[in-house]
Design a protein around this motif. Structure first.
Motif, short mmCIF file in Angstrom:
data_model
loop_
_atom_site.label_atom_id
_atom_site.label_comp_id
_atom_site.label_asym_id
_atom_site.label_seq_id
_atom_site.Cartn_x
_atom_site.Cartn_y
_atom_site.Cartn_z
N LYS A 26 -9.45 5.78 -11.46
CA LYS A 26 -8.92 4.53 -11.98
C LYS A 26 -8.89 3.51 -10.85
O LYS A 26 -8.46 3.82 -9.73
CB LYS A 26 -7.51 4.74 -12.55
N LEU A 27 -9.34 2.29 -11.16
CA LEU A 27 -9.45 1.25 -10.14
C LEU A 27 -8.39 0.16 -10.35
O LEU A 27 -8.11 -0.25 -11.48
CB LEU A 27 -10.84 0.61 -10.20
N PHE A 28 -7.83 -0.31 -9.23
CA PHE A 28 -6.78 -1.33 -9.26
C PHE A 28 -7.16 -2.51 -8.36
O PHE A 28 -7.86 -2.35 -7.36
CB PHE A 28 -5.44 -0.76 -8.77
N SER A 29 -6.65 -3.68 -8.75
CA SER A 29 -6.84 -4.89 -7.95
C SER A 29 -5.49 -5.55 -7.74
O SER A 29 -4.69 -5.67 -8.67
CB SER A 29 -7.78 -5.85 -8.69
N PHE A 30 -5.22 -5.98 -6.49
CA PHE A 30 -3.93 -6.59 -6.16
C PHE A 30 -4.13 -7.92 -5.43
O PHE A 30 -4.86 -7.98 -4.43
CB PHE A 30 -3.10 -5.66 -5.26
N GLU A 31 -3.50 -8.97 -5.93
CA GLU A 31 -3.51 -10.29 -5.28
C GLU A 31 -2.11 -10.53 -4.70
O GLU A 31 -1.13 -10.55 -5.45
CB GLU A 31 -3.86 -11.38 -6.29
N HIS A 86 3.09 5.56 -11.25
CA HIS A 86 2.12 4.83 -12.08
C HIS A 86 0.79 4.62 -11.36
O HIS A 86 -0.27 4.64 -12.00
CB HIS A 86 2.68 3.46 -12.48
N PHE A 87 0.84 4.44 -10.05
CA PHE A 87 -0.38 4.15 -9.29
C PHE A 87 -0.93 5.38 -8.58
O PHE A 87 -2.03 5.82 -8.85
CB PHE A 87 -0.11 3.04 -8.27
N MET A 88 -0.16 5.90 -7.64
CA MET A 88 -0.59 7.03 -6.79
C MET A 88 -2.01 6.80 -6.31
O MET A 88 -2.89 7.66 -6.41
CB MET A 88 -0.48 8.34 -7.57
N CYS A 89 -2.25 5.59 -5.79
CA CYS A 89 -3.62 5.24 -5.43
C CYS A 89 -3.79 5.01 -3.92
O CYS A 89 -2.85 4.66 -3.22
CB CYS A 89 -4.08 4.00 -6.20
N SER A 90 -5.00 5.24 -3.46
CA SER A 90 -5.40 4.92 -2.10
C SER A 90 -5.92 3.49 -2.10
O SER A 90 -6.61 3.08 -3.03
CB SER A 90 -6.49 5.88 -1.61
N THR A 91 -5.59 2.72 -1.07
CA THR A 91 -5.90 1.29 -1.08
C THR A 91 -6.71 0.86 0.14
O THR A 91 -6.71 1.53 1.16
CB THR A 91 -4.61 0.46 -1.12
N ILE A 98 7.39 -2.82 -10.99
CA ILE A 98 6.48 -3.51 -11.90
C ILE A 98 7.33 -4.27 -12.90
O ILE A 98 7.98 -3.66 -13.75
CB ILE A 98 5.56 -2.51 -12.65
N LEU A 99 7.37 -5.58 -12.79
CA LEU A 99 8.15 -6.39 -13.72
C LEU A 99 7.36 -6.68 -14.99
O LEU A 99 7.95 -6.82 -16.06
CB LEU A 99 8.59 -7.69 -13.06
N LEU A 100 6.06 -6.76 -14.86
CA LEU A 100 5.18 -6.95 -16.03
C LEU A 100 3.99 -6.01 -15.87
O LEU A 100 3.30 -6.03 -14.85
CB LEU A 100 4.68 -8.40 -16.11
N SER A 101 3.77 -5.17 -16.87
CA SER A 101 2.68 -4.20 -16.80
C SER A 101 1.33 -4.87 -17.05
O SER A 101 1.22 -5.80 -17.86
CB SER A 101 2.89 -3.09 -17.83
N ALA A 102 0.31 -4.39 -16.35
CA ALA A 102 -1.04 -4.93 -16.54
C ALA A 102 -1.68 -4.30 -17.78
O ALA A 102 -1.37 -3.16 -18.14
CB ALA A 102 -1.90 -4.64 -15.32
N CYS A 108 0.82 -1.21 0.00
CA CYS A 108 0.00 0.00 0.00
C CYS A 108 0.86 1.26 0.00
O CYS A 108 0.53 2.26 -0.65
CB CYS A 108 -0.94 0.00 1.20
N SER A 109 1.97 1.21 0.72
CA SER A 109 2.88 2.37 0.77
C SER A 109 3.57 2.56 -0.58
O SER A 109 3.77 3.70 -1.02
CB SER A 109 3.92 2.17 1.87
N TYR A 110 3.92 1.46 -1.22
CA TYR A 110 4.57 1.55 -2.54
C TYR A 110 3.63 2.14 -3.58
O TYR A 110 3.99 3.09 -4.29
CB TYR A 110 5.04 0.16 -2.97
N VAL A 111 2.41 1.60 -3.68
CA VAL A 111 1.50 2.06 -4.74
C VAL A 111 0.96 3.47 -4.46
O VAL A 111 0.50 4.16 -5.37
CB VAL A 111 0.33 1.08 -4.97
N LYS A 112 1.03 3.89 -3.20
CA LYS A 112 0.62 5.26 -2.88
C LYS A 112 1.64 6.26 -3.40
O LYS A 112 1.28 7.38 -3.82
CB LYS A 112 0.47 5.41 -1.36
#
Length: 315
Positions: free
Chosen positions: A173-178, A118-123, A246-250, A110-114
């Motif tokens: 923009k919406l993201f999903s993380f597994e 590329h992301f700057m997202c709230s999780t 990001i090793l492989l982009s979605a 969560c800290s990384y994607v915030k």
């Protein structure tokens, strides 16, 4: 004068290490020791080149090869002749020390994607135990571990947001993380299609792991699955979360699966709250609902204390 090769670099690093190291750790140590500059040739991805060379050399099993591989997830390398009894003892000690849970990695992601551009997202973490499940297995693979939203008003000025709103162009923009602790051939297909299944509702879906099998064939399979199904892959760096990558982009999915969004909202309170927060924030053009989202690290000291407290990276 003999050229300094990746083999020479790995030998020098491992000869100064008391324990076997992963290919990634060999490269990091080489950078610390200023050995990288001695290489006659590096290429665009020298760390991956090193990984391939170590894997091929150790796999040959030739007594003349320089390295041996120990363990499989992740693969660890040592110089040929290394006393494997030391490794067994080391593994037993590590298993007793490193006892963190997969969910302990959530705050790191969560800290990384915030912070990542590329992301700057709230999780928000989606707790599966909050889901209704009238029929056994009914909601299996329905929920991602973490969901994220990137708001347009966090990128643009107030005037630009108002202009977007007046032209009906204001979108998020919406993201999903597994999340998984580690990835290898033994669990790749199952967890990959789990990510495919629970990411159809989002603009971008990602599989996240702290470590993965460096076998070039494994990486080829990951690329093939990514090309076919569009789920990206993030390597989570638990030593410095800002160095995660990001090793492989979605694949960017413009057509959201509203049926799945509706099902998720009905089945899980966490996701319902997440969806309602987006409606409220977009309506007001600012973060009026922010306490709902997962906490992130504010300082390096906070991150270091967290890693220590959760017993992550104890080898």
């Amino acid at each position: 004068m003999k050229k300094y090769t990746f083999i020479d670099l790995a030998k020098e690093v491992l000869s100064n290490s008391e324990q076997p190291l992963s290919a990634n750790d060999v490269w990091k140590k080489a950078v610390e020791l200023n050995l990288v500059g001695k290489l006659s040739s590096q290429g665009k991805t020298p760390d991956k080149t090193l990984g391939s060379i170590l894997y091929s050399n150790a796999k040959d099993g030739d007594e003349n090869s320089s390295f041996i591989s120990l363990s499989s997830r992740p693969v660890l390398y040592a110089l040929r002749g290394y006393d494997e009894r030391n490794f067994v003892l080391h593994q037993e000690q590590s298993e007793n020390k490193e006892s963190f849970h997969e969910t302990d990695l959530h705050k790191i992601l969560c800290s990384y994607v915030k912070s990542d551009p590329h992301f700057m997202c709230s999780t928000k973490t989606i707790r599966h135990e909050k889901s209704s499940n009238r029929v056994r297995g009914q909601n299996s693979w329905l929920h991602p571990d973490i969901v994220g939203v990137r708001y347009p008003f966090e990128d643009y000025s107030e005037g630009t947001v108002k202009l977007m709103d007046s032209m009906s162009k204001k979108t998020c923009k919406l993201f999903s993380f597994e999340m998984k602790r580690e990835l290898g051939f033994s669990n790749l297909r199952e967890v990959y299609f789990q990510a495919v299944s629970n990411s159809s509702w989002a603009n971008e879906g990602y599989l996240v792991a702290r470590s993965y099998d460096p076998d070039p064939q494994f990486e080829d399979e990951m690329r093939r699955l990514n090309s076919a199904f569009g789920i990206g892959f993030i390597r989570l760096d638990t030593e410095d979360y800002l160095q995660s990558e990001i090793l492989l982009s979605a694949k960017d999915n413009e057509n959201l699966d509203w049926n799945t969004i509706d099902r998720l909202s009905k089945a899980n309170k966490d996701f319902k709250d997440f969806a309602e927060s987006i409606v409220m924030n977009m309506k007001n053009g600012l973060l009026v609902v922010d306490k709902l989202y997962d906490e992130t690290f504010k300082t390096e000291e906070e991150f270091s204390e967290y890693i220590k407290d959760k017993k992550i990276n104890i080898f």
